[in-house]
Design a protein around this motif. Structure first.
Motif, PDB file in Angstrom:
ATOM      1  N   THR A 139       0.787  -1.298  -0.005  1.00 17.96           N
ATOM      2  CA  THR A 139       0.087  -0.011  -0.025  1.00 17.96           C
ATOM      3  C   THR A 139       0.780   1.291  -0.026  1.00 17.96           C
ATOM      4  OG1 THR A 139      -1.757  -1.263   1.358  1.00 17.96           O
ATOM      5  CG2 THR A 139      -1.783   1.212   1.289  1.00 17.96           C
ATOM      6  N   PHE A 140       0.656   2.082  -0.911  1.00 19.05           N
ATOM      7  CA  PHE A 140       1.202   3.552  -0.905  1.00 19.05           C
ATOM      8  C   PHE A 140       0.106   4.634  -1.038  1.00 19.05           C
ATOM      9  CE2 PHE A 140       1.495   1.941  -4.972  1.00 19.05           C
ATOM     10  CZ  PHE A 140       1.201   2.918  -5.863  1.00 19.05           C
ATOM     11  N   GLY A 141       0.096   5.647  -0.282  1.00 20.83           N
ATOM     12  CA  GLY A 141      -0.986   6.289  -0.361  1.00 20.83           C
ATOM     13  C   GLY A 141      -2.403   6.000  -0.309  1.00 20.83           C
ATOM     14  N   GLU A 142      -3.034   5.906  -0.989  1.00 22.86           N
ATOM     15  CA  GLU A 142      -4.482   5.354  -1.200  1.00 22.86           C
ATOM     16  C   GLU A 142      -4.518   4.408  -2.045  1.00 22.86           C
ATOM     17  OE1 GLU A 142      -7.837   8.093  -1.063  1.00 22.86           O
ATOM     18  OE2 GLU A 142      -6.340   9.925  -1.074  1.00 22.86           O
ATOM     19  N   ASN A 143      -3.469   3.971  -2.711  1.00 24.38           N
ATOM     20  CA  ASN A 143      -3.340   2.723  -3.689  1.00 24.38           C
ATOM     21  C   ASN A 143      -2.750   1.495  -2.873  1.00 24.38           C
ATOM     22  OD1 ASN A 143      -3.424   4.568  -6.278  1.00 24.38           O
ATOM     23  ND2 ASN A 143      -1.619   5.492  -5.149  1.00 24.38           N
ATOM     24  N   GLN A 144      -3.415   0.448  -3.559  1.00 22.09           N
ATOM     25  CA  GLN A 144      -2.856  -0.682  -3.101  1.00 22.09           C
ATOM     26  C   GLN A 144      -2.640  -1.869  -4.263  1.00 22.09           C
ATOM     27  OE1 GLN A 144      -5.736  -2.628  -0.433  1.00 22.09           O
ATOM     28  NE2 GLN A 144      -4.194  -4.129   0.669  1.00 22.09           N
ATOM     29  N   ILE A 145      -1.503  -2.609  -3.898  1.00 23.18           N
ATOM     30  CA  ILE A 145      -1.200  -3.450  -5.147  1.00 23.18           C
ATOM     31  C   ILE A 145      -1.124  -5.126  -4.661  1.00 23.18           C
ATOM     32  CG2 ILE A 145       0.595  -4.055  -6.791  1.00 23.18           C
ATOM     33  CD1 ILE A 145       1.654  -1.178  -6.726  1.00 23.18           C
ATOM     34  N   PHE A 146      -1.795  -6.005  -5.386  1.00 22.61           N
ATOM     35  CA  PHE A 146      -1.787  -7.270  -5.216  1.00 22.61           C
ATOM     36  C   PHE A 146      -0.841  -8.059  -6.079  1.00 22.61           C
ATOM     37  CE2 PHE A 146      -5.596  -5.255  -3.854  1.00 22.61           C
ATOM     38  CZ  PHE A 146      -5.663  -5.701  -2.426  1.00 22.61           C
ATOM     39  N   PHE A 147       0.226  -8.203  -5.707  1.00 16.88           N
ATOM     40  CA  PHE A 147       1.270  -8.797  -6.844  1.00 16.88           C
ATOM     41  C   PHE A 147       0.931 -10.217  -7.232  1.00 16.88           C
ATOM     42  CE2 PHE A 147       3.983  -5.478  -4.448  1.00 16.88           C
ATOM     43  CZ  PHE A 147       4.420  -4.845  -5.536  1.00 16.88           C
ATOM     44  N   GLY A 148       0.414 -11.063  -6.399  1.00 19.92           N
ATOM     45  CA  GLY A 148       0.162 -12.493  -6.725  1.00 19.92           C
ATOM     46  C   GLY A 148      -0.915 -12.182  -7.778  1.00 19.92           C
ATOM     47  N   ALA A 149      -1.852 -11.528  -7.600  1.00 23.18           N
ATOM     48  CA  ALA A 149      -3.241 -11.737  -8.233  1.00 23.18           C
ATOM     49  C   ALA A 149      -3.103 -10.772  -9.711  1.00 23.18           C
ATOM     50  CB  ALA A 149      -4.390 -11.233  -7.557  1.00 23.18           C
ATOM     51  N   GLN A 150      -1.746  -9.980  -9.605  1.00 22.95           N
ATOM     52  CA  GLN A 150      -1.627  -8.921 -10.856  1.00 22.95           C
ATOM     53  C   GLN A 150      -2.827  -7.952 -10.785  1.00 22.95           C
ATOM     54  OE1 GLN A 150       0.979 -12.111 -13.320  1.00 22.95           O
ATOM     55  NE2 GLN A 150      -0.374 -10.906 -14.266  1.00 22.95           N
ATOM     56  N   GLU A 151      -3.138  -7.373  -9.554  1.00 24.67           N
ATOM     57  CA  GLU A 151      -4.221  -6.473  -9.582  1.00 24.67           C
ATOM     58  C   GLU A 151      -3.771  -5.237  -8.574  1.00 24.67           C
ATOM     59  OE1 GLU A 151      -8.028  -9.583  -9.775  1.00 24.67           O
ATOM     60  OE2 GLU A 151      -7.749  -8.516  -7.900  1.00 24.67           O
ATOM     61  N   ALA A 152      -4.611  -4.163  -8.759  1.00 26.68           N
ATOM     62  CA  ALA A 152      -4.410  -3.102  -8.040  1.00 26.68           C
ATOM     63  C   ALA A 152      -5.629  -2.275  -7.849  1.00 26.68           C
ATOM     64  CB  ALA A 152      -3.386  -2.263  -8.529  1.00 26.68           C
ATOM     65  N   ILE A 153      -5.813  -1.700  -6.550  1.00 24.16           N
ATOM     66  CA  ILE A 153      -7.042  -0.858  -6.116  1.00 24.16           C
ATOM     67  C   ILE A 153      -6.287   0.598  -6.140  1.00 24.16           C
ATOM     68  CG2 ILE A 153      -8.879  -0.361  -4.879  1.00 24.16           C
ATOM     69  CD1 ILE A 153      -9.349  -2.940  -6.187  1.00 24.16           C
ATOM     70  N   ASN A 154      -6.798   1.371  -6.804  1.00 26.51           N
ATOM     71  CA  ASN A 154      -6.038   2.889  -6.888  1.00 26.51           C
ATOM     72  C   ASN A 154      -6.787   3.696  -5.975  1.00 26.51           C
ATOM     73  OD1 ASN A 154      -8.245   3.757  -8.292  1.00 26.51           O
ATOM     74  ND2 ASN A 154      -7.077   4.632 -10.158  1.00 26.51           N
ATOM     75  N   TRP A 155      -6.395   4.788  -5.980  1.00 29.70           N
ATOM     76  CA  TRP A 155      -7.126   5.911  -5.149  1.00 29.70           C
ATOM     77  C   TRP A 155      -8.423   6.375  -5.139  1.00 29.70           C
ATOM     78  CZ3 TRP A 155      -8.397  10.687  -7.384  1.00 29.70           C
ATOM     79  CH2 TRP A 155      -7.986  11.003  -8.637  1.00 29.70           C
ATOM     80  N   GLU A 156      -8.871   5.965  -6.598  1.00 30.83           N
ATOM     81  CA  GLU A 156     -10.346   6.322  -6.905  1.00 30.83           C
ATOM     82  C   GLU A 156     -11.198   5.174  -6.467  1.00 30.83           C
ATOM     83  OE1 GLU A 156     -10.483   8.963 -10.530  1.00 30.83           O
ATOM     84  OE2 GLU A 156      -9.426   7.288 -11.117  1.00 30.83           O
ATOM     85  N   GLY A 157     -10.558   4.060  -5.917  1.00 33.75           N
ATOM     86  CA  GLY A 157     -11.180   3.023  -5.597  1.00 33.75           C
ATOM     87  C   GLY A 157     -11.216   1.990  -6.979  1.00 33.75           C
ATOM     88  N   GLU A 166       4.055  -5.473 -15.971  1.00 32.36           N
ATOM     89  CA  GLU A 166       3.667  -4.185 -15.365  1.00 32.36           C
ATOM     90  C   GLU A 166       3.764  -4.780 -13.672  1.00 32.36           C
ATOM     91  OE1 GLU A 166       0.118  -1.422 -17.204  1.00 32.36           O
ATOM     92  OE2 GLU A 166      -0.371  -3.232 -16.368  1.00 32.36           O
ATOM     93  N   THR A 167       3.304  -5.816 -13.362  1.00 35.96           N
ATOM     94  CA  THR A 167       3.406  -6.285 -12.044  1.00 35.96           C
ATOM     95  C   THR A 167       5.264  -6.424 -11.661  1.00 35.96           C
ATOM     96  OG1 THR A 167       1.451  -7.449 -12.320  1.00 35.96           O
ATOM     97  CG2 THR A 167       2.927  -8.093 -10.298  1.00 35.96           C
ATOM     98  N   MET A 168       6.035  -7.015 -12.523  1.00 37.26           N
ATOM     99  CA  MET A 168       7.410  -7.057 -12.330  1.00 37.26           C
ATOM    100  C   MET A 168       7.967  -5.897 -12.176  1.00 37.26           C
ATOM    101  SD  MET A 168       7.970 -10.292 -14.851  1.00 37.26           S
ATOM    102  CE  MET A 168       9.813 -10.438 -14.682  1.00 37.26           C
ATOM    103  N   LEU A 169       7.713  -4.717 -12.942  1.00 35.22           N
ATOM    104  CA  LEU A 169       8.294  -3.685 -12.830  1.00 35.22           C
ATOM    105  C   LEU A 169       7.724  -2.787 -11.871  1.00 35.22           C
ATOM    106  CD1 LEU A 169      10.122  -1.280 -14.232  1.00 35.22           C
ATOM    107  CD2 LEU A 169       8.355  -0.723 -15.609  1.00 35.22           C
ATOM    108  N   LEU A 170       6.739  -2.777 -11.371  1.00 37.09           N
ATOM    109  CA  LEU A 170       6.448  -2.196 -10.180  1.00 37.09           C
ATOM    110  C   LEU A 170       6.925  -2.810  -8.855  1.00 37.09           C
ATOM    111  CD1 LEU A 170       2.101  -2.146 -10.713  1.00 37.09           C
ATOM    112  CD2 LEU A 170       3.797  -0.053  -9.952  1.00 37.09           C
TER     113      LEU A 170
END
Length: 237
Positions: A139-157, A166-170
């Protein structure tokens, strides 16, 4: 020489006299040295044992040192490789480094210089290994990354499906947060050693990350380009 930072070294050299001389001097410095006299034996050794450093001659029986280096990197083994060669052509140096070598020394070389480079490469590798790896969720700021699932929830939900690259680079950028990651490091870690995308390709990934995770594209908090060097992820202050 400083012998406090001993390590396990694979010495790949088919010239017997040089091999024995190097092995003796490395052991005097406190290193544990395993021997391989051809390319195939080197690959077998790397597959079966962890090494802090590989010293690799280019001119080898069975399989040359540059090919061995390439095969090691394709397997995502990041052990530092110091190439030794009687060749002094710039193209040979470039080829060795491009295939994944970390350093290059031309024969004949000064023994003290070799030992200094060995010590430096092992220390650098240990510092990299000591980095704290990120967990499956970050989690950074209001963003959350789920590396295993290759998903993210951003600040807008908003849910974002991430590609594998993208996951590897992140993950690479976040594990090196607040430090510049060079383009070369990104190429090695994310794209591998056989494919070299244009600089613009990496730029496009960074632009996508900004679109996903930055609230204000004119006031970037997380994803930065460092002109002529690489890219950097910074934590929100």
């Amino acid at each position: 020489m400083n012998t406090l930072h001993n390590g396990n070294i694979l010495l790949v050299e088919d010239e017997e006299n040089l091999h024995e001389a190097l092995k003796l001097n490395l052991e005097i410095e406190g290193y544990s040295v395993s021997s391989a006299f051809d390319g195939k034996k080197a690959l077998e050794a790397v597959a079966n044992e962890y090494f802090d450093l590989i010293i690799m001659d280019i001119m080898l029986p069975e399989l040359d040192g540059i090919s061995v280096t390439e095969r090691i990197r394709i397997q995502n083994i990041e052990t530092p490789i110091l190439i030794l060669s009687a060749k002094n052509e710039t193209t040979d140096k470039i080829s060795g480094l491009r295939k994944g070598a970390d350093d290059y020394l031309t024969k004949p070389f000064d023994l003290e210089e070799l030992l200094l480079r060995v010590d430096k490469l092992i220390l650098k590798n240990r510092k990299l290994q000591d980095r704290e790896t990120v967990s499956d969720e970050y989690t950074f700021g209001e963003n959350q990354i789920f590396f295993g699932a290759q998903e993210a929830i951003n600040w807008e939900g908003k849910k974002i499906d991430l590609s594998k690259k993208e996951t590897m680079l992140l993950k690479l950028l976040i594990e090196n947060k607040n430090e510049v990651v060079t383009r070369e490091k990104i190429l090695q870690a994310v794209w591998g050693y056989n494919v070299y995308p244009a600089t613009r390709t990496i730029d496009n990934f960074i632009l996508s990350f900004r679109k996903y995770f930055e609230k204000d594209s004119r006031n970037l908090l997380y994803f930065h380009s460092v002109r002529g060097v690489g890219y950097k992820f910074t934590e929100e202050i």
